[in-house]
Scaffold this active site. Structure first.
Site, mmCIF file in Angstrom:
data_model
loop_
_atom_site.group_PDB
_atom_site.id
_atom_site.type_symbol
_atom_site.label_atom_id
_atom_site.label_comp_id
_atom_site.label_asym_id
_atom_site.label_seq_id
_atom_site.Cartn_x
_atom_site.Cartn_y
_atom_site.Cartn_z
ATOM 1 N N GLN A 17 58.781 41.821 27.259
ATOM 2 C CA GLN A 17 57.450 41.622 27.647
ATOM 3 C C GLN A 17 56.448 42.627 27.291
ATOM 4 O O GLN A 17 55.358 42.240 26.575
ATOM 5 C CB GLN A 17 57.279 41.079 29.109
ATOM 6 C CG GLN A 17 55.864 40.564 29.327
ATOM 7 C CD GLN A 17 55.729 40.163 30.668
ATOM 8 O OE1 GLN A 17 54.648 40.010 31.229
ATOM 9 N NE2 GLN A 17 56.794 40.176 31.390
ATOM 10 N N GLU A 139 58.877 45.649 35.213
ATOM 11 C CA GLU A 139 57.614 45.379 35.706
ATOM 12 C C GLU A 139 57.211 45.645 37.225
ATOM 13 O O GLU A 139 56.347 46.618 37.440
ATOM 14 C CB GLU A 139 57.434 43.632 35.599
ATOM 15 C CG GLU A 139 56.010 43.013 36.369
ATOM 16 C CD GLU A 139 54.968 43.400 35.888
ATOM 17 O OE1 GLU A 139 53.964 43.762 36.472
ATOM 18 O OE2 GLU A 139 54.971 43.446 34.556
ATOM 19 N N ASP A 168 54.082 45.005 32.843
ATOM 20 C CA ASP A 168 54.482 44.894 31.394
ATOM 21 C C ASP A 168 53.299 44.345 30.462
ATOM 22 O O ASP A 168 53.122 45.018 29.503
ATOM 23 C CB ASP A 168 55.415 43.559 31.450
ATOM 24 C CG ASP A 168 56.829 44.046 31.644
ATOM 25 O OD1 ASP A 168 57.141 45.210 31.136
ATOM 26 O OD2 ASP A 168 57.590 43.488 32.103
ATOM 27 N N GLY A 247 35.564 46.241 46.787
ATOM 28 C CA GLY A 247 34.494 46.936 46.317
ATOM 29 C C GLY A 247 33.299 46.929 47.325
ATOM 30 O O GLY A 247 33.582 46.639 48.449
ATOM 31 N N GLY A 248 32.129 46.969 46.783
ATOM 32 C CA GLY A 248 30.967 47.004 47.708
ATOM 33 C C GLY A 248 30.387 45.587 48.284
ATOM 34 O O GLY A 248 29.506 45.553 49.162
#
Length: 415
Positions: A17, A139, A168, A247-248
């Site tokens: 892959q 993977e 991968d 995140g914020g």
């Protein structure tokens, strides 16, 4: 209309892959990708996870579009001679063999550079230089070693790998960028170079926000946007944060109508500060707009899970698409949890070429993911994957081999 990489020839020694992801992307942009495979066997994924007996699997067909396949036994002297000719003729050699395999074949970086000083040799390995550089990586190993698994899942459960193939395919995408960058530099220097991607590095690059959070945690001892903030349960490393946004803008996955029987009747909801008043009005909590306990982003942080639970009482009365329609009227960010079945049947993805139906001479029609990168002057036409050795004689003919020479190679089982 010309293609972005038209005229570039890729010698593709990749399998499974990570490497095929890279070379397929280059092929979609117009590069001539020659996939070199073992006679009688080919890429291992041709036979893996087959859904039709004796037919190339979807695993293989969906990673090898727009390529040509030739078979070659590089252990025989005549096979090595063919490979030397291919190296002289190509611009890029891409491989994801085990560490040291090219050297053992007699084709070290130094040898390849002697044959073709302009050759770019691009490699995917599991780890970079260090204690694990000789280890095999797949993977999920890459996801674990690169920080993804440790930060995925819920804090009361084990580490979890993601269904997205960030180890991968993520490495393949990084490698493709490295190759195109090296090709660009070659226009100025005239020289080839090595391009190397470690799967651990690629995963860590995709997890960079978690490295950010590790430093914040070390400095402050808490991270206010994590669900653990309400109870103050932080250790010395970044915890698994469930469905927190990372995140914020605090977010969470909420149940929608039908969740009891539909495993994907959910929506991702973001409590964005800019639209907080609209959120309160939609869910019938106008009092929260001015309530000091909810009026500011900082004030809301200790109550996030309670807020999400309240919003969820509203979302459970509507389908995920109805929720999407209502929230988007007020520009409230959200996204339905789309199943693979829903994605496969989505007309807009067919229209943009993100989902493509391809016809195969043995398999018949099948769906695949098309090129996610859209160029206005280099549109992608997705062609089926090659049959094993389908283009061997064609490639050899282009290299200058005559009919008798090709017949001799076939008789000697070099091809």
């Amino acid at each position: 209309m010309s293609k972005a990489l038209e005229g570039i020839r890729i010698l593709d020694f990749t399998h499974v892959q990570s490497g095929p992801t890279c070379t397929q992307l280059l092929a979609w942009f117009g590069a001539d990708v020659i996939k070199v495979e073992r006679a009688g066997e080919g890429d291992a994924t041709r036979a893996q996870l087959r859904d039709i007996p004796e037919v190339d699997s979807l695993y293989f067909t969906m990673l090898n579009h727009n390529k040509r396949s030739m078979t070659l036994d590089t252990k025989q002297p005549a096979g090595k001679a063919v490979l030397e000719t291919l190296i002289r003729d190509c611009d890029v050699l891409v491989e994801n063999f085990a560490p040291g395999a090219l050297d053992r074949m007699g084709f070290s970086w130094e040898r390849i550079s002697q044959l073709n000083p302009r050759m770019i040799v691009a490699s995917v390995k599991g780890f970079g230089p260090g204690p694990y550089e000789d280890c095999k990586v797949y993977e999920n190993v890459a996801q674990c070693a690169g920080g993804a698994a440790a930060t995925t899942g819920f804090d009361d459960g084990p580490p979890v790998v993601t269904g997205a193939q960030i180890g991968d395919s993520g490495s393949g995408l990084h490698l493709a960028l490295g190759i195109v960058t090296a090709l660009f530099q070659r226009t100025a220097t005239g020289r080839g170079q090595r391009v190397q991607i470690a799967m651990q590095d690629a995963v860590l690059n995709l997890c960079r926000v978690k490295l950010r959070d590790q430093q914040r945690l070390a400095r402050n001892g808490v991270m206010e946007e994590y669900p653990q903030f309400a109870t103050g349960q932080f250790g010395d490393s970044v915890p698994r944060a469930g469905n927190a946004s990372g995140g914020g803008q605090p977010g969470w996955i909420l149940k929608c109508k039908g969740w009891e029987s539909d495993p994907n009747a959910y929506i991702y909801f973001i409590a964005q500060a800019a639209v907080w008043p609209a959120i309160c009005r939609v869910i019938g909590r106008e009092g929260w707009i001015t309530d000091p306990a909810y009026a500011t982003p900082r004030a809301r942080l200790p109550h996030l899970m309670q807020i999400f639970a309240t919003v969820e009482e509203w979302t459970k009365t509507l389908t995920k698409f109805e929720v999407m329609d209502i929230l988007n009227r007020d520009d409230i960010p959200c996204g339905p949890i789309l199943s693979m079945k829903e994605l496969a049947e989505e007309p807009s993805l067919r229209a943009t070429g993100t989902i493509v139906e391809v016809d195969h001479p043995e398999r018949g029609p099948y769906l695949t993911v098309g090129n996610p990168i859209k160029l206005s002057d280099s549109p992608t036409v997705v062609r089926r994957s090659p049959l094993l050795g389908e283009h061997t004689e064609e490639v050899l003919g282009q290299l200058g081999y005559g009919d008798e020479e090709i017949a001799a190679l076939r008789a000697g089982r070099v091809i």
